[in-house]
Every structure is written in C-alpha cells, then in structure tokens.
Design an enzyme around this catalytic site. Sequence first.
Site, PDB file in Angstrom:
ATOM      1  N   HIS A  58       0.849  -1.199   0.000  1.00 27.33           N
ATOM      2  CA  HIS A  58       0.000   0.000   0.000  1.00 27.33           C
ATOM      3  C   HIS A  58       0.890   1.257   0.000  1.00 27.33           C
ATOM      4  CE1 HIS A  58      -3.413   2.454   1.901  1.00 27.33           C
ATOM      5  NE2 HIS A  58      -2.351   3.238   2.029  1.00 27.33           N
ATOM      6  N   GLU A  59       1.881   1.226   0.880  1.00 26.00           N
ATOM      7  CA  GLU A  59       2.760   2.377   1.045  1.00 26.00           C
ATOM      8  C   GLU A  59       3.643   2.600  -0.180  1.00 26.00           C
ATOM      9  OE1 GLU A  59       2.843   5.406   2.956  1.00 26.00           O
ATOM     10  OE2 GLU A  59       1.517   3.784   3.514  1.00 26.00           O
ATOM     11  N   HIS A  69       1.893   4.449  -2.939  1.00 30.81           N
ATOM     12  CA  HIS A  69       1.957   5.909  -2.773  1.00 30.81           C
ATOM     13  C   HIS A  69       3.300   6.453  -3.253  1.00 30.81           C
ATOM     14  CE1 HIS A  69      -1.670   6.443  -0.470  1.00 30.81           C
ATOM     15  NE2 HIS A  69      -1.264   5.701   0.536  1.00 30.81           N
TER      16      HIS A  69
HETATM   17 ZN   LIG Z   1      -2.098   5.185   2.348  1.00 31.21          ZN
END
Ligand SMILES: [Zn+2]
Length: 387
Positions: free
Chosen positions: A67-68, A71
């Site tokens: 998820h990170e 980004h």
């Molecule tokens: Zn996030």
Amino acid sequence: MPGSFRIGKIAGIDIDINVSWIIILVLLTVSLATGWFPQLYPGWSSATYWVVGLISALLLFVSVLLHELAHSLVARRRGLPVKSSTLFIFGGVSNIEQEPKSPGVEFQMAVVGPLTSLLIGAVCFLLQLPLRGTNSPLEGILFYLAVTNVLLGVFNLIPGFPLDGGRVLRSIVWRITGSLAKATRAASITGQTIAYLFILLGIWLFFAGNILDGIWLGFIGWFLLSAAQSANTQVMLQSALRGVTVGEVMNPTPPTVPANISLQKLIDEYFLPRGLRFALVIQGDRLAGLITLSDIRHVPREQWEYIPVGQAMIPVERLHVVSPQQSLNDVLPLMAGRDVNQLPVVQNGIPVGIVSRDAIMRYLEVRRSLGSGTPKGDGGKQPSEAA
Ligand SMILES: [Zn+2]
C-alpha cells in the site's frame, strides 16, 4: 518519525518500521491466535493457531508495505522525491519531501494506496473461494488477508488528514478554494475530530469489557491525532516560509573567531563575555569551520589550554553550508534532518552570515504578530538569546 528503525530498501525507498508496529504485531498475533482463528476454524492444534497468527500478522505487514509503496512510486513518477516509508498498522507514513504541486497529483497519490489494498483484498478473496469449507490454515490466512485488506482500504478512505481519505478531501478542497493552507486546515480538523472519536470509542469499549479492542481503537486514535497535528504544523510552516530566502533572516554579522587560538582563550575572550553558543571559525577570509559549546564540552577541561579551536571545531568539509539565495523551506528540513541549530551561510567560499532555527522562529513570530500569513500553533517557539 521518532522511534523508527530501518529494515531495508525497495526501489530506492528506505523502509522504516515504527516501534508502534512491534507492539501492534504482538497484540495482533495474540488476538489472532486466541480469538479470530479458534473461533472461525476450530480444531487446529494450539501451535498451528500461533504460527498461523504470526504468519497472518506478518503478511498483513507486507500488505501495508505494498500500500505504502504504491503511494511512493506514484509520488516519484510525479516528480516528488521520496526518501522513506515508515510503517504503521493501518497504512504507513511516506516521507515525501515536498507537498504535491497540484490537487490532481495529490489526489492520484492519495487514492492509489487504498486502491492497492482493495485490490489485494479482492485477489485474496478470490483465491480462498475454492478452499472454502476445507478448514485449512491456507484458507484461514487468505480469508483473513481479504478481510483486513478491504478494511485497510476502507479505513484509509476515512476523510481525516493524514489518512489517504483526508488527502483526497484536501485535494478536493484545494481544487475548489485554490488554497493549500485552507484545504489542509479543513482536512486536519476533520482528522483530529475523527481521532478523538476513535479514542472515545476505544475508552468506551475498554470499560465495556472489550479490553483488547478498546486498546486497539484508542491506540489508532492517538496515532491519528498526533499525525494530524504534526502534518498540519508542517504545512503551516511551509506556507509561512514560502518564498523567504536565507538572506532575509540570516544574521549578516555572525560571531567569528580565528582558528589558531586555544579553547581557553575562545571561552574567556569570546564565548563568556559575549554570551555566545557558537562561532564561525575563520582562516584568512575563508570559512574554516564551526565551533559550538558542545564541541568544546567534548574536550576534557584540562586540555582547553593547549587545544586550538581549529582542532576542536567541525571542519568546513563536514559542515553543511547554505547560500543566501536558498529557500528557507529547503533549509529547515536540512537542520531538522541533521539536528543542528545553525548553518553557516557562504557565498563563493566566503562566510556572509549564519542562519539559525531561533532566527527563523523569530521571523515567524514577527510575521504572526503582524498578522500576515499567520502560522498557527508550534510556529511560536520563544526565541532564546542568540548570538
Ligand atoms: Zn495510504
């Protein structure tokens, strides 16, 4: 972020873990091995519950990491330098060094994280379908990952800064009002409100006898609250310092001392009578280094008589120097990152001043009392006596 340590590097991005994650990992493993898995999949051995609990907790960690990274990779493709990602349970904190330049970029950067989580959740859900009813550990792990990743995606879409949903909200307010500061304030207030709700709900659950869930929610709320506050301060600071250069706030007549005098003489004739805490060390008209009180304290007192300043100072090669034209928004993170309170200002090798945190804070204080671009909150550290 304080309390974090590095575990590795992926695609040039440092991966840090916050100590809070370790606490969470333990809490999570315990609650999975004693609650979730025994309830949903009865009949496994106790060792299996613990191993599956730990594996599931670690795989959740990998999910958060993905998820990170989503980004970070989008941020980098959009030209924003990414230094590191710090992992915390429901999504991490990406250390992206600049604020996005436009609401569109912010929106894309923010939304890709929850989308990644929802995608992982969907894939895990599909993979466990054929295993349904087998009561196997693999089914258990996949189902758990499906549920948590969907929750992760949904949780992060809650519109409170600094959650992804808060960033999405901010990008929308930003697009509508055209003001990043206004948008940040709106998203930060929403974020703090949601954080307090989490804390209250946590306390309520705790006293209602649901102790572990209560601690969980309280913990998440506490994290959200501190993150919302510090994100807000940082953006306020950045907007207050936008367009301000080092030359405007530096002290153009910094204290200077020659390199060849002894430390004793430095103290007796410069530091004590003038109340100095640091001075630039000069050789000819060039900058040779910087000497501070703490450098002197590292030398045993009985040697002060014999050691020249040039030997105890931080030499110019190891100093970070800035130019008068540099923006304060570039300089302040530099100071914070290196944990120094002042940086020499140099033009063509010749020292022309010194810029200190105190001076920057004083500048903000004056700006605030004049009411222009008012930075709020932590901008007002009391200026202490500087040189
Ligand atoms: Zn996030």
